[in-house]
Structures are given as C-alpha cells and as structure tokens.
Write a protein that holds these residues in place. Structure first.
Motif, PDB file in Angstrom:
ATOM      1  N   GLU A 183      16.866  42.254 117.327  1.00 33.91           N
ATOM      2  CA  GLU A 183      17.574  43.528 117.406  1.00 33.91           C
ATOM      3  C   GLU A 183      16.502  44.590 117.658  1.00 33.91           C
ATOM      4  OE1 GLU A 183      19.871  44.328 113.934  1.00 33.91           O
ATOM      5  OE2 GLU A 183      21.156  42.549 114.145  1.00 33.91           O
ATOM      6  N   LEU A 184      16.602  45.256 118.798  1.00 31.79           N
ATOM      7  CA  LEU A 184      15.606  46.256 119.186  1.00 31.79           C
ATOM      8  C   LEU A 184      16.221  47.641 119.085  1.00 31.79           C
ATOM      9  CD1 LEU A 184      14.255  44.425 122.389  1.00 31.79           C
ATOM     10  CD2 LEU A 184      13.491  44.182 120.017  1.00 31.79           C
ATOM     11  N   TYR A 185      15.527  48.569 118.428  1.00 36.95           N
ATOM     12  CA  TYR A 185      16.031  49.927 118.233  1.00 36.95           C
ATOM     13  C   TYR A 185      15.137  50.917 118.971  1.00 36.95           C
ATOM     14  CZ  TYR A 185      19.123  48.059 114.639  1.00 36.95           C
ATOM     15  OH  TYR A 185      20.095  47.343 113.983  1.00 36.95           O
ATOM     16  N   LEU A 186      15.768  51.717 119.891  1.00 40.93           N
ATOM     17  CA  LEU A 186      15.049  52.701 120.705  1.00 40.93           C
ATOM     18  C   LEU A 186      15.731  54.057 120.576  1.00 40.93           C
ATOM     19  CD1 LEU A 186      14.673  50.438 123.838  1.00 40.93           C
ATOM     20  CD2 LEU A 186      12.733  51.476 122.664  1.00 40.93           C
ATOM     21  N   PRO A 187      14.978  55.147 120.785  1.00 42.42           N
ATOM     22  CA  PRO A 187      15.616  56.467 120.770  1.00 42.42           C
ATOM     23  C   PRO A 187      16.462  56.660 122.032  1.00 42.42           C
ATOM     24  CG  PRO A 187      13.311  56.655 121.364  1.00 42.42           C
ATOM     25  CD  PRO A 187      13.511  55.226 120.962  1.00 42.42           C
ATOM     26  N   GLN A 188      17.520  57.392 121.908  1.00 45.27           N
ATOM     27  CA  GLN A 188      18.421  57.616 123.037  1.00 45.27           C
ATOM     28  C   GLN A 188      17.711  58.307 124.201  1.00 45.27           C
ATOM     29  OE1 GLN A 188      21.915  59.787 121.991  1.00 45.27           O
ATOM     30  NE2 GLN A 188      22.928  59.473 123.953  1.00 45.27           N
ATOM     31  N   SER A 189      16.634  59.013 123.927  1.00 42.68           N
ATOM     32  CA  SER A 189      15.941  59.775 124.969  1.00 42.68           C
ATOM     33  C   SER A 189      15.342  58.892 126.057  1.00 42.68           C
ATOM     34  CB  SER A 189      14.828  60.620 124.341  1.00 42.68           C
ATOM     35  OG  SER A 189      13.894  59.793 123.656  1.00 42.68           O
ATOM     36  N   VAL A 190      15.089  57.604 125.754  1.00 43.00           N
ATOM     37  CA  VAL A 190      14.504  56.730 126.785  1.00 43.00           C
ATOM     38  C   VAL A 190      15.560  56.280 127.793  1.00 43.00           C
ATOM     39  CG1 VAL A 190      12.723  55.910 125.179  1.00 43.00           C
ATOM     40  CG2 VAL A 190      14.834  54.580 125.466  1.00 43.00           C
ATOM     41  N   ALA A 191      16.839  56.439 127.478  1.00 43.59           N
ATOM     42  CA  ALA A 191      17.933  56.056 128.382  1.00 43.59           C
ATOM     43  C   ALA A 191      19.024  57.099 128.248  1.00 43.59           C
ATOM     44  CB  ALA A 191      18.457  54.664 128.044  1.00 43.59           C
ATOM     45  N   PRO A 192      18.919  58.198 128.999  1.00 47.59           N
ATOM     46  CA  PRO A 192      19.824  59.330 128.816  1.00 47.59           C
ATOM     47  C   PRO A 192      21.268  59.084 129.200  1.00 47.59           C
ATOM     48  CG  PRO A 192      18.382  59.673 130.690  1.00 47.59           C
ATOM     49  CD  PRO A 192      17.874  58.465 129.998  1.00 47.59           C
ATOM     50  N   ASP A 193      21.560  58.042 129.999  1.00 43.90           N
ATOM     51  CA  ASP A 193      22.947  57.778 130.378  1.00 43.90           C
ATOM     52  C   ASP A 193      23.251  56.300 130.215  1.00 43.90           C
ATOM     53  OD1 ASP A 193      22.082  56.401 132.818  1.00 43.90           O
ATOM     54  OD2 ASP A 193      21.660  58.426 133.602  1.00 43.90           O
ATOM     55  N   VAL A 194      24.517  55.951 130.386  1.00 44.66           N
ATOM     56  CA  VAL A 194      24.976  54.582 130.177  1.00 44.66           C
ATOM     57  C   VAL A 194      24.302  53.612 131.128  1.00 44.66           C
ATOM     58  CG1 VAL A 194      26.985  53.057 130.250  1.00 44.66           C
ATOM     59  CG2 VAL A 194      27.192  55.333 129.239  1.00 44.66           C
ATOM     60  N   GLU A 195      24.176  54.008 132.401  1.00 45.89           N
ATOM     61  CA  GLU A 195      23.579  53.100 133.390  1.00 45.89           C
ATOM     62  C   GLU A 195      22.125  52.801 133.060  1.00 45.89           C
ATOM     63  OE1 GLU A 195      22.848  52.769 138.232  1.00 45.89           O
ATOM     64  OE2 GLU A 195      23.908  54.491 137.394  1.00 45.89           O
ATOM     65  N   ALA A 196      21.389  53.843 132.699  1.00 44.11           N
ATOM     66  CA  ALA A 196      19.982  53.645 132.357  1.00 44.11           C
ATOM     67  C   ALA A 196      19.842  52.746 131.130  1.00 44.11           C
ATOM     68  CB  ALA A 196      19.324  54.998 132.091  1.00 44.11           C
ATOM     69  N   ALA A 197      20.746  52.952 130.136  1.00 43.44           N
ATOM     70  CA  ALA A 197      20.711  52.127 128.928  1.00 43.44           C
ATOM     71  C   ALA A 197      21.009  50.670 129.255  1.00 43.44           C
ATOM     72  CB  ALA A 197      21.711  52.658 127.913  1.00 43.44           C
ATOM     73  N   SER A 198      21.990  50.415 130.146  1.00 44.31           N
ATOM     74  CA  SER A 198      22.327  49.040 130.513  1.00 44.31           C
ATOM     75  C   SER A 198      21.176  48.381 131.250  1.00 44.31           C
ATOM     76  CB  SER A 198      23.579  49.023 131.394  1.00 44.31           C
ATOM     77  OG  SER A 198      24.705  49.413 130.664  1.00 44.31           O
ATOM     78  N   ASN A 199      20.539  49.099 132.163  1.00 46.00           N
ATOM     79  CA  ASN A 199      19.415  48.537 132.928  1.00 46.00           C
ATOM     80  C   ASN A 199      18.244  48.208 132.013  1.00 46.00           C
ATOM     81  OD1 ASN A 199      20.770  48.701 135.351  1.00 46.00           O
ATOM     82  ND2 ASN A 199      19.974  50.744 135.861  1.00 46.00           N
ATOM     83  N   LEU A 200      17.917  49.136 131.120  1.00 45.70           N
ATOM     84  CA  LEU A 200      16.801  48.892 130.201  1.00 45.70           C
ATOM     85  C   LEU A 200      17.094  47.715 129.277  1.00 45.70           C
ATOM     86  CD1 LEU A 200      14.083  49.596 129.034  1.00 45.70           C
ATOM     87  CD2 LEU A 200      15.179  51.410 127.657  1.00 45.70           C
ATOM     88  N   SER A 201      18.338  47.619 128.790  1.00 47.36           N
ATOM     89  CA  SER A 201      18.720  46.499 127.925  1.00 47.36           C
ATOM     90  C   SER A 201      18.563  45.177 128.659  1.00 47.36           C
ATOM     91  CB  SER A 201      20.166  46.665 127.453  1.00 47.36           C
ATOM     92  OG  SER A 201      20.318  47.815 126.652  1.00 47.36           O
ATOM     93  N   ALA A 202      18.994  45.133 129.926  1.00 40.88           N
ATOM     94  CA  ALA A 202      18.899  43.901 130.716  1.00 40.88           C
ATOM     95  C   ALA A 202      17.441  43.505 130.921  1.00 40.88           C
ATOM     96  CB  ALA A 202      19.588  44.095 132.056  1.00 40.88           C
ATOM     97  N   ARG A 203      16.576  44.479 131.214  1.00 43.13           N
ATOM     98  CA  ARG A 203      15.157  44.177 131.411  1.00 43.13           C
ATOM     99  C   ARG A 203      14.520  43.652 130.129  1.00 43.13           C
ATOM    100  NH1 ARG A 203      12.831  49.610 133.068  1.00 43.13           N
ATOM    101  NH2 ARG A 203      10.845  48.443 133.234  1.00 43.13           N
ATOM    102  N   LEU A 204      14.868  44.256 129.018  1.00 43.76           N
ATOM    103  CA  LEU A 204      14.310  43.800 127.741  1.00 43.76           C
ATOM    104  C   LEU A 204      14.779  42.385 127.395  1.00 43.76           C
ATOM    105  CD1 LEU A 204      14.608  47.065 125.623  1.00 43.76           C
ATOM    106  CD2 LEU A 204      12.488  45.839 126.158  1.00 43.76           C
ATOM    107  N   ARG A 205      16.050  42.098 127.641  1.00 46.36           N
ATOM    108  CA  ARG A 205      16.559  40.748 127.364  1.00 46.36           C
ATOM    109  C   ARG A 205      15.852  39.716 128.237  1.00 46.36           C
ATOM    110  NH1 ARG A 205      21.650  43.208 126.206  1.00 46.36           N
ATOM    111  NH2 ARG A 205      22.177  43.301 128.418  1.00 46.36           N
ATOM    112  N   GLU A 206      15.747  40.029 129.513  1.00 43.38           N
ATOM    113  CA  GLU A 206      15.126  39.083 130.440  1.00 43.38           C
ATOM    114  C   GLU A 206      13.669  38.825 130.085  1.00 43.38           C
ATOM    115  OE1 GLU A 206      14.275  38.534 135.255  1.00 43.38           O
ATOM    116  OE2 GLU A 206      15.333  40.309 134.516  1.00 43.38           O
ATOM    117  N   ALA A 207      12.946  39.891 129.759  1.00 41.01           N
ATOM    118  CA  ALA A 207      11.531  39.739 129.422  1.00 41.01           C
ATOM    119  C   ALA A 207      11.355  38.970 128.117  1.00 41.01           C
ATOM    120  CB  ALA A 207      10.876  41.111 129.323  1.00 41.01           C
ATOM    121  N   SER A 208      12.180  39.293 127.133  1.00 43.56           N
ATOM    122  CA  SER A 208      12.050  38.650 125.813  1.00 43.56           C
ATOM    123  C   SER A 208      12.383  37.170 125.883  1.00 43.56           C
ATOM    124  CB  SER A 208      12.966  39.346 124.799  1.00 43.56           C
ATOM    125  OG  SER A 208      12.665  40.712 124.684  1.00 43.56           O
ATOM    126  N   LYS A 209      13.380  36.813 126.655  1.00 47.31           N
ATOM    127  CA  LYS A 209      13.829  35.427 126.705  1.00 47.31           C
ATOM    128  C   LYS A 209      12.876  34.516 127.484  1.00 47.31           C
ATOM    129  CE  LYS A 209      18.798  35.832 125.892  1.00 47.31           C
ATOM    130  NZ  LYS A 209      18.882  34.685 124.982  1.00 47.31           N
TER     131      LYS A 209
END
Length: 390
Positions: A346-372
């Motif tokens: 479970e990764l917790y980030l401040p909302q400021s790194v992803a100001p909108d829904v699309e940015a948040a989804s893209n960042l989440s996908a990159r983090l999942r892919e890298a972590s896995k």
C-alpha cells in the motif's frame, strides 16, 4: 463474595492457607494421640492404624505450611512465572507420605491375618474412639475443602481429601471393631488392611494428578472446547488454532493463535487480542492469563514465508525499480502485508503529485508495473491523500 487477593499467589493467600492448616494440625495432633493411645488400651489394631493415618495428616500439614509459604512468594528474575508449582511438588510429597503409611499399615495387618495368635481383641470403648474420629475428621474436611475451593488451592484440596480419607477409614474401623466384638476376630485386621488400601489409593491419586500437572497436561477436553467457543464469540476473531492450556497449582494458563482480518492495523489487532484475553479470564475463574498470538491468515496450514525479504531489504530493492518515477521521492508511507507467500504493498502519496484523475491513474499504473518486477511483490494499491485508491 470471593476475595480476589486470595486467588493469586501472595501474602493474603498464604495467610489463609496457614490459618486453615494450623487449625487442622492442632486437631490432628490431639486426635492421633487419642486414637493411638485408645487403640493400645482397647486392643484395636484398626484403631491404631487409623491413628497412624491421622498422624500422617500431621506430617502433610507440615508440608502444606512450608510449601504454602514458598509457593506464594512473588515472581522474581529466576522464576518469572512465580513459585506456584511448589504447591504441586508438595502435593506429590503428601501423596508419597500417604502411600508409605498405607503400605506399612497394610503389611503389618496382613501379617497378623496369617498369624492368628497376633490378632488383637478390641474393647467396646474402641467404638467410641472411632465415632470421635469420624466427627472431627468430617468437620476438618468440610472446613478445609471449602477454603481450598474458594482460593483454588490443589494443595489444600489434597490435604482436605487426606482428612476425608480418614473419615472413610474411621468408618471401616467402626465396622471392623463392631464385627470383632460380635464374634468375628478377623474383622479388626481386615478393617486395618482396608484402611491401608484406602490410604495408599489416595496417595497414588495425588501423585498421579500432580505429576500430570508438572508435565503440563492440559485442561479437560470439554473445558478447552468451552474456551474455544468463548474466543470465537469475540468480535474480530475469524478463526483460531493452537489453543493450548496447562495448570499452575490452583490456576490455569492458556495460549492461542487467533486469525483476524488480514488488513487490520496493528493497534486493532492488539485490541482484539486484549478482548480475547479478558473474555476468557472473565468467563473461566481458574484461567488467570492468556497469551494471544495474532495471525492475518491460518499459519497452521499456510506457514509464514520466512524467505520473503524484510522491510529494509525490500524497500531498498523497490527504490531501484522506482528510479525513473520521481514522484516516489514524496512517498508518505509504505504499508507491507505479508500474505499468501507474497508481499502486498500500500503506497501513500500526496495528492499534489497527481492533480487530476488521469494523472493519478497513470502514476498508479507505473508504480504497479515497476513494483511487480520483483517476484515476491503481489498486490499494489496506491493511495493519494484526499482520494480513494487508484
């Protein structure tokens, strides 16, 4: 109402045991002297045997006094669980005393049965001594067993049953002497043999029960099942296993593994464990302590994968995987769940790194892919402060 200070080892419990035992010792001393002297003057071997049995009670009273003092000493660095099992060991000593007295009386009475010229002819007065012993011994039993149950002392219970065995043996003496006076000369010696058998049986039982406690024999199966159901009724407990119990003098101890929802916090899991402990100690008076182990899954069938990396080692490797993701420099928290042979993140980030829904989804996908990219990583959930998971 029971004084709770008497239930656990300590000065109050020791004073109670000492008072009861000194009362019994005084009565035993007077009664044994009366029985033995009376047996000599009335020519009753059974009455003399009964007096020796009463005298053995006096010896056991001494053991109870000594053990009661030592068993109630507070825990120390060498004995962190306390000294309560000194009571158990002392109960073995009382049992050995009874066994020895029983064998000695039985051998002597048996020899007299085979040597008729050694048989004694009791006088009618022997009946009076037997009745006197029955009255006093039954009173001692009732007094001692009542206190023993109140403070849950197996040692006092053993001593109480020592008194009760004297009641039974005195009844046998009464019958034996009466039969001899009625013209059956062997009955007095037969009664002595029966008394000896009763004494030896009680001694053997005390030794057996105490030995079972010393090797940590658990509570009765029915009792354990009641404890199991009590634990399962506690909110937050999904299942349990490895429920173990053992006795410690007049008390019982338990330890158990409980399964709680896998994603609860440490503090909630601790609260559940405390509720389990209190539920058991409140419901079962003899259980004074419960050690509760928290499991997020059934580790009896799915043992923890101890080959999985520790937090420091895993985060070090993840930092390498996240090298191209600059936002991870602002990670506020990383929660690890060791479940099913993998580590879930479970990764917790401040909302400021992803100001909108699309940015948040893209960042989440990159983090999942890298972590896995790490084989031991399972589910990855990313949270942004103020938003739900992405």
């Amino acid at each position: 109402m029971t004084d709770t200070s008497e239930l656990l080892p300590g000065k109050s419990r020791e004073r109670t045991m000492r008072r009861v035992t000194l009362t019994a010792a005084f009565i035993n001393l007077m009664l044994s002297a009366a029985q033995i002297v009376g047996g000599v003057f009335t020519q009753s071997q059974a009455l003399i045997a009964d007096g020796m049995h009463t005298l053995s009670d006096l010896m056991s009273d001494g053991v109870v006094l000594l053990a009661g003092r030592q068993a109630n000493v507070a825990p120390d660095s060498e004995h962190p669980y306390g000294h309560a099992r000194i009571e158990t060991l002392a109960t073995v000593v009382v049992g050995l005393l009874l066994l020895g007295v029983g064998i000695g009386i039985g051998v002597d009475a048996g020899q007299r049965l085979f040597e008729p010229e050694r048989l004694l002819s009791p006088e009618p007065l022997a009946l009076g001594f037997a009745v006197l012993a029955i009255v006093f011994k039954e009173g001692l039993y009732q007094y001692t067993i009542r206190v023993a149950r109140r403070i849950r002392s197996n040692l006092l219970k053993a001593n109480a049953w020592h008194h009760r065995s004297d009641v039974v043996s005195s009844i046998v003496v009464l019958v034996g002497v009466g039969g001899t006076l009625a013209g059956l000369p062997y009955l007095d010696a037969v009664a002595a043999v029966l008394v000896a058998a009763l004494i030896a049986h009680m001694g053997g039982k005390l030794i057996w029960d105490s030995a079972r406690e010393l090797i940590d024999t658990g509570l009765a199966e029915e009792r354990v099942e009641h404890i199991r159901q009590t634990i399962l009724a506690v909110e937050g407990v999904k299942n349990l296993h490895m429920l173990r119990t053992r006795r410690m003098a007049g008390t019982a101890l338990a330890d158990v593994h409980i399964q709680v929802p896998s994603r609860v916090s440490i503090s909630e899991g601790h609260q559940i464990s405390e509720r389990v402990r209190l539920a058991v100690t409140d419901a079962f008076e003899e259980v004074t302590d419960v050690t509760v182990h928290i499991d997020p899954e059934d580790d009896e069938h799915n043992p923890p994968a101890l080959d999985l990396p520790t937090r420091t080692h895993l985060l070090s490797r993840l930092q390498g995987q996240w090298a191209e993701i600059s936002e991870t420099r602002q990670l506020e928290n990383v929660v690890l769940h060791y479940l099913g042979g993998q580590v879930h993140l479970e990764l917790y980030l401040p909302q400021s790194v992803a100001p909108d829904v699309e940015a948040a989804s893209n960042l989440s996908a990159r983090l999942r892919e890298a972590s896995k990219q790490l084989a031991e990583v399972g589910e990855v959930v990313v949270y942004f402060r103020g938003n739900g998971p992405r």
